[in-house]
Design an enzyme around this catalytic site. Sequence first.
Site, PDB file in Angstrom:
ATOM      1  N   GLY A   1     -11.127  23.552   3.758  1.00 38.67           N
ATOM      2  CA  GLY A   1     -11.664  22.021   3.837  1.00 38.67           C
ATOM      3  C   GLY A   1     -12.731  22.929   2.043  1.00 38.67           C
ATOM      4  O   GLY A   1     -12.243  21.366   1.520  1.00 38.67           O
TER       5      GLY A   1
ATOM      6  N   GLU B   1     -10.488  22.411  -1.037  1.00 37.20           N
ATOM      7  CA  GLU B   1      -9.707  21.104  -1.228  1.00 37.20           C
ATOM      8  C   GLU B   1     -10.113  20.606  -1.141  1.00 37.20           C
ATOM      9  O   GLU B   1     -10.602  19.425  -2.526  1.00 37.20           O
ATOM     10  CB  GLU B   1      -8.691  20.976   0.306  1.00 37.20           C
ATOM     11  CG  GLU B   1      -7.734  21.341   0.738  1.00 37.20           C
ATOM     12  CD  GLU B   1      -7.239  21.207   2.460  1.00 37.20           C
ATOM     13  OE1 GLU B   1      -5.866  21.333   2.747  1.00 37.20           O
ATOM     14  OE2 GLU B   1      -8.632  21.198   3.123  1.00 37.20           O
TER      15      GLU B   1
ATOM     16  N   ALA C   1     -13.508  23.151   6.650  1.00 35.00           N
ATOM     17  CA  ALA C   1     -14.174  22.017   8.172  1.00 35.00           C
ATOM     18  C   ALA C   1     -14.459  22.855   8.955  1.00 35.00           C
ATOM     19  O   ALA C   1     -14.324  24.390   8.875  1.00 35.00           O
ATOM     20  CB  ALA C   1     -12.953  21.636   8.301  1.00 35.00           C
TER      21      ALA C   1
ATOM     22  N   GLU D   1      -5.640  27.842   6.461  1.00 32.88           N
ATOM     23  CA  GLU D   1      -5.122  27.100   8.145  1.00 32.88           C
ATOM     24  C   GLU D   1      -4.715  27.938   8.913  1.00 32.88           C
ATOM     25  O   GLU D   1      -4.375  28.015   9.659  1.00 32.88           O
ATOM     26  CB  GLU D   1      -5.271  25.920   7.270  1.00 32.88           C
ATOM     27  CG  GLU D   1      -6.170  24.967   6.860  1.00 32.88           C
ATOM     28  CD  GLU D   1      -6.900  25.077   5.319  1.00 32.88           C
ATOM     29  OE1 GLU D   1      -5.754  26.360   4.481  1.00 32.88           O
ATOM     30  OE2 GLU D   1      -7.304  24.406   5.128  1.00 32.88           O
TER      31      GLU D   1
HETATM   32  N1  DAK Z   1     -16.302  26.856  10.750  1.00 39.85           N
HETATM   33  C1  DAK Z   1     -17.637  26.750  11.548  1.00 39.85           C
HETATM   34  N2  DAK Z   1     -18.146  27.182  11.163  1.00 39.85           N
HETATM   35  C2  DAK Z   1     -18.096  28.894  10.834  1.00 39.85           C
HETATM   36  C3  DAK Z   1     -17.054  28.593   9.565  1.00 39.85           C
HETATM   37  C4  DAK Z   1     -16.392  27.301   9.975  1.00 39.85           C
HETATM   38  N3  DAK Z   1     -15.413  27.338   8.865  1.00 39.85           N
HETATM   39  N4  DAK Z   1     -16.782  29.269   8.928  1.00 39.85           N
HETATM   40  C5  DAK Z   1     -17.669  30.378  10.046  1.00 39.85           C
HETATM   41  N5  DAK Z   1     -18.612  29.620   9.999  1.00 39.85           N
HETATM   42  C6  DAK Z   1     -19.275  30.691  11.441  1.00 39.85           C
HETATM   43  C7  DAK Z   1     -19.317  31.598  11.679  1.00 39.85           C
HETATM   44  O1  DAK Z   1     -18.618  31.400  13.212  1.00 39.85           O
HETATM   45  C8  DAK Z   1     -20.562  31.864  12.476  1.00 39.85           C
HETATM   46  O2  DAK Z   1     -21.069  31.921  13.112  1.00 39.85           O
HETATM   47  P1  DAK Z   1     -21.580  32.804  13.932  1.00 39.85           P
HETATM   48  O3  DAK Z   1     -20.870  33.536  14.664  1.00 39.85           O
HETATM   49  O4  DAK Z   1     -23.083  32.804  13.579  1.00 39.85           O
HETATM   50  O5  DAK Z   1     -22.112  31.050  14.625  1.00 39.85           O
HETATM   51  C9  DAK Z   1     -20.639  32.295  10.858  1.00 39.85           C
HETATM   52  O6  DAK Z   1     -20.493  30.980  10.452  1.00 39.85           O
HETATM   53  C10 DAK Z   1     -21.111  33.650   9.789  1.00 39.85           C
HETATM   54  O7  DAK Z   1     -19.511  33.123   9.865  1.00 39.85           O
HETATM   55  P2  DAK Z   1     -18.954  34.699   9.914  1.00 39.85           P
HETATM   56  O8  DAK Z   1     -19.755  36.168  10.809  1.00 39.85           O
HETATM   57  O9  DAK Z   1     -17.267  34.653  10.347  1.00 39.85           O
HETATM   58  O10 DAK Z   1     -19.130  35.609   8.588  1.00 39.85           O
HETATM   59  P3  DAK Z   1     -18.054  36.825   7.575  1.00 39.85           P
HETATM   60  O11 DAK Z   1     -18.966  36.960   6.250  1.00 39.85           O
HETATM   61  O12 DAK Z   1     -18.251  37.832   8.014  1.00 39.85           O
HETATM   62  O13 DAK Z   1     -17.069  35.877   6.911  1.00 39.85           O
HETATM   63  C11 DAK Z   1     -16.404  34.442   5.641  1.00 39.85           C
HETATM   64  C12 DAK Z   1     -17.696  34.960   5.645  1.00 39.85           C
HETATM   65  C13 DAK Z   1     -16.067  32.768   5.272  1.00 39.85           C
HETATM   66  C14 DAK Z   1     -14.882  35.219   5.249  1.00 39.85           C
HETATM   67  C15 DAK Z   1     -15.565  34.157   7.680  1.00 39.85           C
HETATM   68  O14 DAK Z   1     -16.837  33.067   7.970  1.00 39.85           O
HETATM   69  C16 DAK Z   1     -14.057  32.936   7.895  1.00 39.85           C
HETATM   70  O15 DAK Z   1     -13.371  33.313   7.752  1.00 39.85           O
HETATM   71  N6  DAK Z   1     -14.834  31.461   8.277  1.00 39.85           N
HETATM   72  C17 DAK Z   1     -13.658  30.991   8.312  1.00 39.85           C
HETATM   73  C18 DAK Z   1     -12.406  30.479   7.073  1.00 39.85           C
HETATM   74  C19 DAK Z   1     -11.473  29.212   7.582  1.00 39.85           C
HETATM   75  O16 DAK Z   1     -10.696  29.692   7.804  1.00 39.85           O
HETATM   76  N7  DAK Z   1     -10.939  28.051   6.660  1.00 39.85           N
HETATM   77  C20 DAK Z   1     -10.733  27.205   7.281  1.00 39.85           C
HETATM   78  C21 DAK Z   1     -10.758  26.296   8.122  1.00 39.85           C
HETATM   79  S1  DAK Z   1      -9.537  24.791   8.492  1.00 39.85           S
HETATM   80  C22 DAK Z   1      -9.409  16.734   6.215  1.00 39.85           C
HETATM   81  C23 DAK Z   1     -10.561  17.698   5.483  1.00 39.85           C
HETATM   82  C24 DAK Z   1      -9.842  19.577   6.273  1.00 39.85           C
HETATM   83  C25 DAK Z   1      -9.750  20.017   6.366  1.00 39.85           C
HETATM   84  C26 DAK Z   1      -8.638  19.177   7.459  1.00 39.85           C
HETATM   85  C27 DAK Z   1      -7.949  17.793   7.640  1.00 39.85           C
HETATM   86  N8  DAK Z   1      -8.613  15.664   6.829  1.00 39.85           N
HETATM   87  C28 DAK Z   1      -9.778  15.211   5.808  1.00 39.85           C
HETATM   88  C29 DAK Z   1      -7.372  15.357   7.745  1.00 39.85           C
HETATM   89  C30 DAK Z   1     -10.119  21.126   6.135  1.00 39.85           C
HETATM   90  C31 DAK Z   1      -9.623  22.241   7.685  1.00 39.85           C
HETATM   91  C32 DAK Z   1     -10.605  23.558   7.113  1.00 39.85           C
HETATM   92  O17 DAK Z   1     -11.260  24.182   6.400  1.00 39.85           O
END
Ligand code: DAK
Length: 258
Positions: A109, A112, A65, A132
């Site tokens: 997400g 998920e 997300a 998360e």
């Molecule tokens: N959201 C927004 N931006 C994101 C992002 C995300 N999830 N993931 C990456 N980006 C952005 C980064 O901020 C970066 O932006 P700029 O700096 O270029 O502006 C760009 O994408 C490139 O990212 P990286 O520089 O980090 O790229 P790398 O190749 O080095 O790394 C990575 C890739 C996937 C390992 C890394 O980006 C990463 O760890 N991303 C976050 C992964 C994460 O933590 N995901 C979980 C998020 S929480 C619900 C439904 C769903 C959810 C909750 C509730 N309901 C139905 C109630 C879900 C929650 C989640 O998913």
Amino acid sequence: MSAAMIRSERCGQVALVRLASDNPLNPLTDALMDQLIDVLLRNETDPQVHATVLTGSDKAFAAGADIVAMSKLDYASAFSDDYIGRSWDRIRTARKPLIAAVGGYALGGGCELAMMCDIVIAADDAVFGQPEIKLGIVPGAGGTQRLPRAVGKSTAMLACLTGEPLSASEALAYGLVSKVVARKRLIEEAIRVGEQIARHSLPVIVAIKEAVNRAFESSLSEGLLFERRLFHAGFSFADQKEGMAAFLERRQAAFQNR
Ligand code: DAK
């Protein structure tokens, strides 16, 4: 109106739906999820579509997300607006099979979303995870519920409590995915599976999906009863007559989807 973030095409009776955000990591923004639901609901009512393959970009199925949007949330607005729940919940109402074709990252997400699909096929570079905890939140779209059902308690606890990812081969060994294929064969293989499903009778496809899902929602005896009722009801379909006649006449069945 937001830019198109979903690309959809048809391969016979299989719809191929791609998450195609400007960011190749496919952050699952509200706008992207709304567009995805629109396309999936359209496929639900299109009699020519029997199954859907859902995939992402070269880099990611989806990295979760939108962290930018979530960083600004407070409880009152998350609760009142039913933050992203309203669109995500509709995916599991899809009656036709959804096949996730996962290449690259499927995190948070994204993982998920893949688990909401009925079959998950992974490329050899796929990375699954529920990171998360590293953001100070609990998985919110089924990570703590569907992951243990798929891989068992210990592996799910390990993944959710450490936030550390699973490789494609680990995901296969733990039963999170049905098969792993070379990256360049991912879409081809997912569509092949979709076509294998799609050539059958649509009401039978839908009934089997309902019955398998019932296994996760009921006791064994309730599930078996549900299956028995569907089995008996199947004799009301013309396609049962056709399927059995085709077998006995040693020919290909020509299903009418009724
Ligand atoms: N959201 C927004 N931006 C994101 C992002 C995300 N999830 N993931 C990456 N980006 C952005 C980064 O901020 C970066 O932006 P700029 O700096 O270029 O502006 C760009 O994408 C490139 O990212 P990286 O520089 O980090 O790229 P790398 O190749 O080095 O790394 C990575 C890739 C996937 C390992 C890394 O980006 C990463 O760890 N991303 C976050 C992964 C994460 O933590 N995901 C979980 C998020 S929480 C619900 C439904 C769903 C959810 C909750 C509730 N309901 C139905 C109630 C879900 C929650 C989640 O998913």
